[in-house]
Design a protein around this motif. Structure first.
Motif, PDB file in Angstrom:
ATOM      1  N   LYS A   1       0.866  -1.335   0.099  1.00  0.00           N
ATOM      2  CA  LYS A   1       0.027  -0.054   0.062  1.00  0.00           C
ATOM      3  C   LYS A   1       0.922   1.248  -0.090  1.00  0.00           C
ATOM      4  O   LYS A   1       0.544   2.198   0.594  1.00  0.00           O
ATOM      5  CB  LYS A   1      -0.865   0.080   1.120  1.00  0.00           C
ATOM      6  CG  LYS A   1      -1.891  -1.010   1.134  1.00  0.00           C
ATOM      7  CD  LYS A   1      -2.987  -1.073   2.391  1.00  0.00           C
ATOM      8  CE  LYS A   1      -4.077  -2.029   2.212  1.00  0.00           C
ATOM      9  NZ  LYS A   1      -3.624  -3.532   2.169  1.00  0.00           N
TER      10      LYS A   1
ATOM     11  N   LYS B   1      -5.904   8.131  -1.422  1.00  0.00           N
ATOM     12  CA  LYS B   1      -6.118   7.544  -0.108  1.00  0.00           C
ATOM     13  C   LYS B   1      -4.673   7.367   0.472  1.00  0.00           C
ATOM     14  O   LYS B   1      -3.664   7.078  -0.017  1.00  0.00           O
ATOM     15  CB  LYS B   1      -6.768   6.273  -0.157  1.00  0.00           C
ATOM     16  CG  LYS B   1      -8.039   6.371  -0.949  1.00  0.00           C
ATOM     17  CD  LYS B   1      -8.969   7.116   0.159  1.00  0.00           C
ATOM     18  CE  LYS B   1     -10.310   7.220  -0.483  1.00  0.00           C
ATOM     19  NZ  LYS B   1     -11.082   5.781  -0.638  1.00  0.00           N
TER      20      LYS B   1
ATOM     21  N   GLU C   1      -5.314   2.815  -1.914  1.00  0.00           N
ATOM     22  CA  GLU C   1      -6.062   1.698  -1.976  1.00  0.00           C
ATOM     23  C   GLU C   1      -6.182   1.263  -3.440  1.00  0.00           C
ATOM     24  O   GLU C   1      -6.260   1.989  -4.323  1.00  0.00           O
ATOM     25  CB  GLU C   1      -7.493   2.075  -1.380  1.00  0.00           C
ATOM     26  CG  GLU C   1      -7.098   2.351   0.347  1.00  0.00           C
ATOM     27  CD  GLU C   1      -8.757   2.738   0.705  1.00  0.00           C
ATOM     28  OE1 GLU C   1      -9.854   2.619   0.050  1.00  0.00           O
ATOM     29  OE2 GLU C   1      -8.888   2.967   2.015  1.00  0.00           O
TER      30      GLU C   1
ATOM     31  N   THR D   1      -8.742   0.295  -6.425  1.00  0.00           N
ATOM     32  CA  THR D   1      -9.892   0.469  -6.889  1.00  0.00           C
ATOM     33  C   THR D   1     -10.918  -0.748  -6.783  1.00  0.00           C
ATOM     34  O   THR D   1     -10.439  -1.848  -6.799  1.00  0.00           O
ATOM     35  CB  THR D   1     -10.097   1.222  -8.328  1.00  0.00           C
ATOM     36  OG1 THR D   1      -9.462   0.432  -9.162  1.00  0.00           O
ATOM     37  CG2 THR D   1      -9.330   2.576  -8.315  1.00  0.00           C
TER      38      THR D   1
ATOM     39  N   ARG E   1      -8.945  -4.337  -7.413  1.00  0.00           N
ATOM     40  CA  ARG E   1      -9.107  -5.515  -6.742  1.00  0.00           C
ATOM     41  C   ARG E   1      -9.243  -6.833  -7.780  1.00  0.00           C
ATOM     42  O   ARG E   1      -8.455  -7.963  -7.525  1.00  0.00           O
ATOM     43  CB  ARG E   1     -10.384  -5.433  -5.740  1.00  0.00           C
ATOM     44  CG  ARG E   1     -10.008  -4.622  -4.967  1.00  0.00           C
ATOM     45  CD  ARG E   1     -11.065  -4.609  -3.704  1.00  0.00           C
ATOM     46  NE  ARG E   1     -11.034  -3.795  -2.739  1.00  0.00           N
ATOM     47  CZ  ARG E   1     -11.731  -2.597  -2.856  1.00  0.00           C
ATOM     48  NH1 ARG E   1     -12.331  -2.364  -3.818  1.00  0.00           N
ATOM     49  NH2 ARG E   1     -11.557  -1.570  -1.775  1.00  0.00           N
TER      50      ARG E   1
END
Length: 312
Positions: free
Chosen positions: A16, A52, A56, A58, A62
């Protein structure tokens, strides 16, 4: 798109953070960012929400990362096929071991394995069963040693050995005079347990609940280590159960406190587990053979009843 770009995307999804992902991939952060931007431009979508903190995925990101993991695993299989064809047993091998197995089993086989297979670069981590399953699914572990069965669709299990439970009963305990323990003797009320998160704890609870209708999970004491449980037991705080291999390290003056169970002995099944994609099977086979050969001389118990390591 390229395999390298997909690997970069997996690293960002894991950490991340672009900088940490770049360090993990041994490239500069601008290089990694440029390749991810090219991938997003080619697909005409946004994989990562950079606004973010931390970054993260989207919704579509994923799905792409999930598919990227499958593609990278299949690409790795090509090298794996070549290694197996050549009979090569080497390269990096990431192994997870649960805490109640690590201190007893690892010293028994590690030196022997390294000597026999010097080209294998082992990276070993002590992890909980939950962490192991997650990392195997994510491709961050090649294999693990854990209590089974785990009933996971993505994981394959190969039994290494069956390790009986042994009771540790201190002076002045109600069961002190018994030479052989029966499961029906156990009471959860005076049982010292490992703290939550250990599958051996769940095995002990399952064992007690099988024969005692005691659903109240309020215990006197819990601890993070088996050694501490033994010390607390010696202080009169209750009895505890130990995996058999741990009893081999109990000091001689304390060994009279050990009691075996009436057969069939309750036991845990210990297996080497790995992802169903079966990568690096030549190393997994080698490790299975080494451990099985060594453990055969330490555990001779056959008449056992396997207790589930999963919380019920």
């Amino acid at each position: 798109m390229t395999i390298t770009q997909l690997k970069y995307a997996l690293a960002i999804a894991e950490h991340k953070n672009f900088t940490k992902a770049a360090e993990k991939c041994f490239v500069t952060q601008p290089t990694l960012s440029t390749q991810i931007q090219k991938l997003e431009d080619e697909l005409d979508i946004i994989i990562f929400d950079r606004s973010k903190k931390p970054i993260e995925l989207t919704d579509v990101g994923r799905k792409i990362v999930y598919q990227a993991r499958n593609i990278v695993n299949e690409a790795d299989r090509i090298q794996d096929i070549v290694d197996q064809q050549k009979g090569f047993i080497g390269g990096e091998f990431r192994l997870g071991i649960i805490p109640t197995i690590m201190p007893t089993l690892l010293p028994m086989f590690l030196k022997n394995f390294i000597k026999k297979y010097p080209k294998v670069k082992l990276k070993i981590e002590e992890l909980t069963t939950e962490e192991i399953l997650t990392r195997l699914s994510d491709g961050h572990l090649d294999a693990a040693i854990a209590a089974t069965p785990l009933e996971s669709d993505n994981i394959k299990e190969r039994v290494l050995y069956y390790e009986p439970f042994v009771a540790y009963i201190p002076e002045n305990h109600r069961l002190k005079d018994k030479k052989v323990i029966e499961v029906s003797d156990l009471s959860i009320d005076d049982m010292l347990l490992l703290e939550d998160g250990h599958c051996f704890r769940d095995g002990v609870i399952n064992l007690c609940k099988t024969f005692k209708d005691q659903m109240d999970e309020t215990f006197q004491l819990e601890s993070g280590s088996i050694e501490t449980l033994i010390k607390l037991s010696n202080e009169g705080m209750g009895m505890t159960l130990l995996p058999y291999l741990h009893t081999l390290d109990v000091r001689e003056k304390l060994s009279p406190n050990l009691r075996h169970f009436k057969e069939p002995s309750p036991a845990r099944e210990v297996s080497i587990i790995y992802h169903k994609s079966e990568l690096k099977m030549q190393i997994i086979d080698a490790m299975h053979n080494v451990i099985s050969g060594i453990i055969r001389g330490a555990i001779a118990f056959q008449n056992v009843e396997i207790i589930s390591p999963k919380a019920k």
